[in-house]
Motif scaffolding. Structure first.
Motif, mmCIF file in Angstrom:
data_model
loop_
_atom_site.group_PDB
_atom_site.id
_atom_site.type_symbol
_atom_site.label_atom_id
_atom_site.label_comp_id
_atom_site.label_asym_id
_atom_site.label_seq_id
_atom_site.Cartn_x
_atom_site.Cartn_y
_atom_site.Cartn_z
ATOM 1 N N GLU B 74 -4.603 5.405 -11.204
ATOM 2 C CA GLU B 74 -5.012 6.426 -12.233
ATOM 3 C C GLU B 74 -5.741 5.626 -13.609
ATOM 4 O OE1 GLU B 74 -2.544 9.739 -12.909
ATOM 5 O OE2 GLU B 74 -4.083 10.557 -14.416
ATOM 6 N N LEU B 75 -6.819 6.043 -14.197
ATOM 7 C CA LEU B 75 -7.157 5.617 -15.255
ATOM 8 C C LEU B 75 -7.302 6.764 -16.300
ATOM 9 C CD1 LEU B 75 -10.181 3.249 -13.847
ATOM 10 C CD2 LEU B 75 -7.846 2.673 -14.472
ATOM 11 N N HIS B 76 -6.886 6.396 -17.472
ATOM 12 C CA HIS B 76 -6.578 7.527 -18.464
ATOM 13 C C HIS B 76 -7.576 7.562 -19.580
ATOM 14 C CE1 HIS B 76 -2.694 8.716 -16.639
ATOM 15 N NE2 HIS B 76 -2.444 7.515 -16.531
ATOM 16 N N GLY B 77 -7.881 8.482 -20.232
ATOM 17 C CA GLY B 77 -8.250 8.961 -21.327
ATOM 18 C C GLY B 77 -9.688 8.763 -21.534
ATOM 19 N N ASP B 78 -10.476 9.458 -22.650
ATOM 20 C CA ASP B 78 -11.665 9.481 -22.760
ATOM 21 C C ASP B 78 -12.305 8.409 -23.799
ATOM 22 O OD1 ASP B 78 -10.877 10.624 -25.050
ATOM 23 O OD2 ASP B 78 -12.364 12.304 -25.279
ATOM 24 N N ARG B 79 -11.524 7.647 -24.344
ATOM 25 C CA ARG B 79 -11.778 6.777 -25.371
ATOM 26 C C ARG B 79 -12.267 7.273 -26.547
ATOM 27 N NH1 ARG B 79 -9.536 4.486 -21.657
ATOM 28 N NH2 ARG B 79 -10.111 2.570 -20.807
ATOM 29 N N ASP B 84 -6.899 14.039 -21.108
ATOM 30 C CA ASP B 84 -6.517 15.547 -20.435
ATOM 31 C C ASP B 84 -5.922 15.422 -19.317
ATOM 32 O OD1 ASP B 84 -6.778 18.138 -20.074
ATOM 33 O OD2 ASP B 84 -8.863 18.288 -20.265
ATOM 34 N N GLN B 85 -4.815 15.830 -19.249
ATOM 35 C CA GLN B 85 -3.941 15.757 -17.957
ATOM 36 C C GLN B 85 -4.545 16.956 -16.765
ATOM 37 O OE1 GLN B 85 -1.101 13.990 -17.361
ATOM 38 N NE2 GLN B 85 -1.945 13.051 -19.287
ATOM 39 N N ALA B 86 -5.411 17.783 -17.214
ATOM 40 C CA ALA B 86 -6.299 18.669 -16.481
ATOM 41 C C ALA B 86 -7.295 17.988 -15.360
ATOM 42 C CB ALA B 86 -7.097 19.662 -16.986
ATOM 43 N N ILE B 87 -7.401 16.675 -15.766
ATOM 44 C CA ILE B 87 -8.088 15.919 -14.801
ATOM 45 C C ILE B 87 -7.535 14.549 -14.407
ATOM 46 C CG2 ILE B 87 -10.238 14.286 -14.920
ATOM 47 C CD1 ILE B 87 -11.891 16.505 -15.402
ATOM 48 N N ILE B 88 -7.562 14.167 -13.132
ATOM 49 C CA ILE B 88 -6.852 13.079 -12.713
ATOM 50 C C ILE B 88 -8.022 12.161 -12.438
ATOM 51 C CG2 ILE B 88 -5.342 11.689 -11.059
ATOM 52 C CD1 ILE B 88 -3.893 14.293 -10.515
ATOM 53 N N GLY B 89 -8.162 11.008 -12.815
ATOM 54 C CA GLY B 89 -9.539 10.173 -12.596
ATOM 55 C C GLY B 89 -8.725 8.829 -12.396
ATOM 56 N N GLY B 90 -9.367 8.050 -11.412
ATOM 57 C CA GLY B 90 -9.060 6.827 -11.042
ATOM 58 C C GLY B 90 -9.788 6.020 -9.970
ATOM 59 N N ILE B 91 -9.555 4.986 -9.742
ATOM 60 C CA ILE B 91 -10.071 4.363 -8.642
ATOM 61 C C ILE B 91 -9.156 3.823 -7.654
ATOM 62 C CG2 ILE B 91 -11.951 2.958 -9.801
ATOM 63 C CD1 ILE B 91 -10.180 0.779 -10.500
ATOM 64 N N GLY B 92 -9.715 3.699 -6.365
ATOM 65 C CA GLY B 92 -8.929 3.403 -5.164
ATOM 66 C C GLY B 92 -9.991 3.135 -3.957
ATOM 67 N N TYR B 93 -9.187 2.780 -2.924
ATOM 68 C CA TYR B 93 -10.096 2.593 -1.394
ATOM 69 C C TYR B 93 -9.988 3.810 -0.823
ATOM 70 C CZ TYR B 93 -9.656 -2.452 -2.560
ATOM 71 O OH TYR B 93 -9.845 -3.686 -2.858
ATOM 72 N N PHE B 94 -11.546 4.058 -0.125
ATOM 73 C CA PHE B 94 -11.395 5.150 0.779
ATOM 74 C C PHE B 94 -12.051 4.198 2.347
ATOM 75 C CE2 PHE B 94 -14.122 7.923 3.278
ATOM 76 C CZ PHE B 94 -13.412 8.881 3.742
ATOM 77 N N CYS B 121 -10.067 22.332 -18.189
ATOM 78 C CA CYS B 121 -10.116 21.286 -18.587
ATOM 79 C C CYS B 121 -10.558 21.635 -20.338
ATOM 80 C CB CYS B 121 -11.374 20.339 -18.159
ATOM 81 S SG CYS B 121 -11.092 19.914 -16.651
ATOM 82 N N ASN B 122 -10.308 20.752 -21.205
ATOM 83 C CA ASN B 122 -10.592 20.382 -22.605
ATOM 84 C C ASN B 122 -11.721 19.555 -22.466
ATOM 85 O OD1 ASN B 122 -9.308 22.065 -24.384
ATOM 86 N ND2 ASN B 122 -7.286 21.253 -23.832
ATOM 87 N N PRO B 123 -12.514 19.458 -23.792
ATOM 88 C CA PRO B 123 -13.897 18.525 -23.654
ATOM 89 C C PRO B 123 -13.395 17.079 -23.560
ATOM 90 C CG PRO B 123 -13.571 19.998 -25.605
ATOM 91 C CD PRO B 123 -12.470 20.275 -25.038
ATOM 92 N N GLU B 124 -12.086 16.720 -23.738
ATOM 93 C CA GLU B 124 -11.843 15.258 -23.507
ATOM 94 C C GLU B 124 -11.354 14.902 -22.088
ATOM 95 O OE1 GLU B 124 -10.457 17.323 -25.464
ATOM 96 O OE2 GLU B 124 -8.107 17.123 -25.431
ATOM 97 N N LYS B 128 -13.600 12.296 -20.187
ATOM 98 C CA LYS B 128 -12.884 11.302 -19.416
ATOM 99 C C LYS B 128 -13.705 11.332 -18.047
ATOM 100 C CE LYS B 128 -8.908 12.137 -17.565
ATOM 101 N NZ LYS B 128 -7.221 11.925 -17.324
ATOM 102 N N ALA B 129 -14.200 12.008 -17.528
ATOM 103 C CA ALA B 129 -14.959 12.407 -16.082
ATOM 104 C C ALA B 129 -16.281 11.503 -16.594
ATOM 105 C CB ALA B 129 -15.298 13.720 -15.819
#
Lengths: 289, 306
Positions: B74-79, B84-94, B121-124, B128-129
């Motif tokens: 999981e990668l966090h934050g909009d910098r 925003d915890q309403a979005i989980i973002g990150g990288i992985g393998y498919f 979601c909030n703007p952040e 983040k997305a």
């Protein structure tokens, strides 16, 4: 005779001072065709002075809503306006109950076919593509036809390499058209992105009110975003926010002044100055003559 | 009777059946259960779909991330402002292919839901997305988005930080993102808040998911000024996956087991896995120019006059 005049003058003076003392700042029944009551200070303003003043209240400076046609007259050089897609009308393809009647009522009361007018004209000799929304037509809501007219305008500006101006006023997506109306936001935003990639100049003009899906798409995507004073601009409706957070909203919330302070618009411009400011901005971007 | 009431009744009957020793009573109960199940899930109304989409035990984005991707970070934050915890973002393998995942996440418990704002979601969150999308573009990773939200969060701070601008920026940026994007509508897709993560090359919907211009509650309240007409609103809104598929907005429907995907998540995961595998293969072998043109046309054609 002199005596009579004097007496009458005194009576009038007395009456006007009585009026001042008993001034009630509440809504009054006023003949619509002679006076208009300001939505903000509730002062009754004779129509002729309102018209002279670009529908800005001479007492408090409040910018009243104006029709799309009036906006075009205010901004575009006389005799240079050429409208297109003027005959396009929305169809109730989803058979949404009551939509036909609403459309008809809006068409009858505004004399317009849809909530946006699009065309090409000159602003102090600079040719532009201009779209103007009208809040009297079903709250300026965006359905498929409004979306398509604006999208085609972006594409025309792209093809002709002209600057684009969209004068926004809208309650958001047109709910009667369901998901298709939501998708217009994506469609126009994508077109604006292409226009921007090509180097096109887009000025967004926000007027009272600009909310919902329109604010969350093209209204916020201008290279330069201008607003009229005191315009309501925001995404979520005030009632929805209040119901969610269960507290009072601060004064001046979601006004143009609020957005300027928070960094979301570039400038607030009085209606009287709008044409000249826009024309200056166009010239600064090498607007074509 | 409502769908939830019926479900409770079925559960009661099942418990009763488990306890009984008598074979004939057992058979009798089985028959009753089958009949009631059929009655409940046969010819679901639009409102039933809404109920299923919001079912408390319906799996959430986190289950899909766990079930579909390996080595997920999981990668966090909009910098800019926060995470925003309403979005989980990150990288992985498919299947050995690095991908970026951006998911609207509802919580499983009340506490988690409060943290995650029930997936609103909030703007952040949108920023983040956006950050992760640009990052994916830079490293040529396909993006998989999961939509599950009633709408963007309506709050004072959300407006102060530019909810409208954040959503607009998502529509703008995703439309021109030079990497494949696949959107999966898990359960609820409401208003601009859902659209922000739906500008994609493919939109796939789960059978019991809904997608609409705004929530049925908001619709009834705004259009008819009557919150109680929410079921009626759901019926006229054409918000089921079948409606969206018929309109050509959803490209693919993922069938769910009777009663919703909570009854057999693996089946649904396998189906999505196969779909992603197939479509990613097509999209990653499509030339960038063609990819972008097709994405543009996908939205351009909606409500087109010519």
């Amino acid at each position: 005779m002199d005596q009579l005049f004097k007496k009458r003058n005194e009576e009038l003076k007395e009456f006007s001072s009585w009026l001042k003392r008993h001034k009630v700042k509440e809504k009054k029944e006023i003949p619509e065709n002679i006076f208009k009551q300001c939505d903000h200070c509730h002062e009754s303003i004779p129509y002729f002075s309102l018209i002279e003043n670009d529908y800005v209240c001479p007492k408090c400076g409040y910018h009243m809503k104006i029709s799309a046609r009036q906006r075009i007259r205010d901004l575009i050089d006389e005799g240079t306006w050429k409208e297109y897609l003027e005959k396009e009308r929305s169809q109730n393809t989803e058979n949404f109950p009551g939509y036909d009647e609403k459309l008809k009522k809006a068409q009858m009361s505004t004399g317009m076919n849809e909530a946006v007018i699009c065309g090409v004209g000159k602003i102090n000799q600079t040719r532009v593509v201009l779209c103007v929304m009208d809040s009297r037509f079903m709250m300026g809501s965006m359905g498929k036809v409004v979306g398509e007219k604006i999208c085609k305008s972006v594409e025309l500006a792209m093809r002709k390499k002209l600057p684009l101006i969209i004068s926004c006023t809208s309650g958001g997506a047109r709910m009667q058209e369901g998901i298709d109306s939501l998708m217009q936001m994506a469609k126009i935003s994508a077109a604006l992105k292409r226009f921007s990639n090509q180097g096109g100049l887009y000025i967004a003009l926000l007027t009272h009110p600009t909310t919902g899906g329109v604010s969350a798409s093209f209204a916020m995507l201008g290279d330069i975003i201008i607003s009229e004073p005191q315009a309501l601009i925001g995404f979520a409706g005030k009632r929805v926010i209040q119901d969610t957070i269960k507290q009072e909203l601060p004064e001046g919330f979601q006004t143009a002044e609020f957005l300027l302070q928070k960094g979301f618009i570039d400038m607030i411009v009085q209606r009287h100055d709008l044409k000249n400011v826009i024309s200056d901005l166009l010239k600064l971007h090498g607007g074509r003559l | 009777m409502s769908l939830i009431d019926n479900e409770r009744k079925i559960k009661e009957l099942q418990a009763k059946r488990a306890q009984t020793q008598d074979q004939s009573e057992h058979d009798e109960l089985s028959k009753e259960i089958d009949a009631l199940t059929k009655e409940t899930y046969h010819n679901l109304t639009a409102w039933d779909r809404v109920t299923l989409a919001r079912h408390p035990s319906r799996p959430k984005a986190s289950d899909f991330i766990e079930g579909l991707f390996d080595h997920f970070y999981e990668l966090h934050g909009d910098r800019c402002f926060g995470d925003d915890q309403a979005i989980i973002g990150g990288i992985g393998y498919f299947h050995n292919m690095p991908v970026t995942v951006i998911a609207q996440a509802k919580g499983k418990t009340l506490e988690e839901n409060v943290n995650r704002h029930f997936g609103m979601c909030n703007p952040e969150g949108y920023r983040k997305a956006l950050r992760l999308a640009k990052q994916a573009e830079k490293f040529h990773r396909p993006i998989i988005t999961f939509v599950d939200t009633a709408g963007a969060y309506p709050g004072i701070e959300a407006e102060e930080r530019g909810q409208a601008q954040a959503i607009a920026e998502c529509l703008y940026t995703f439309s021109d993102l030079k990497t494949p994007v696949i959107c999966i509508v898990l359960s609820e897709g409401g208003s601009g808040g859902a659209l922000a993560l739906s500008v994609a090359d493919r939109i796939c919907m789960l059978e019991n998911a809904i997608y609409s211009v705004l929530s049925p509650e908001g619709f009834a309240s705004i259009l008819w000024k009557d919150d109680s007409r929410v079921q009626e609103a759901a019926e006229v809104m054409k918000l089921t996956s079948y409606d969206l598929y018929e309109k050509g907005i959803a490209d693919y429907l993922v069938k769910e087991p009777t009663g919703g995907m909570q009854n057999d998540l693996k089946l649904v995961l396998d189906n999505i896995d196969q779909y992603l595998l197939k479509e990613l293969d097509v999209l990653t072998h499509t030339k960038e120019k063609e990819l972008l043109e097709k994405r543009y046309q996908k939205f351009r054609k909606i409500g087109s006059m010519s």
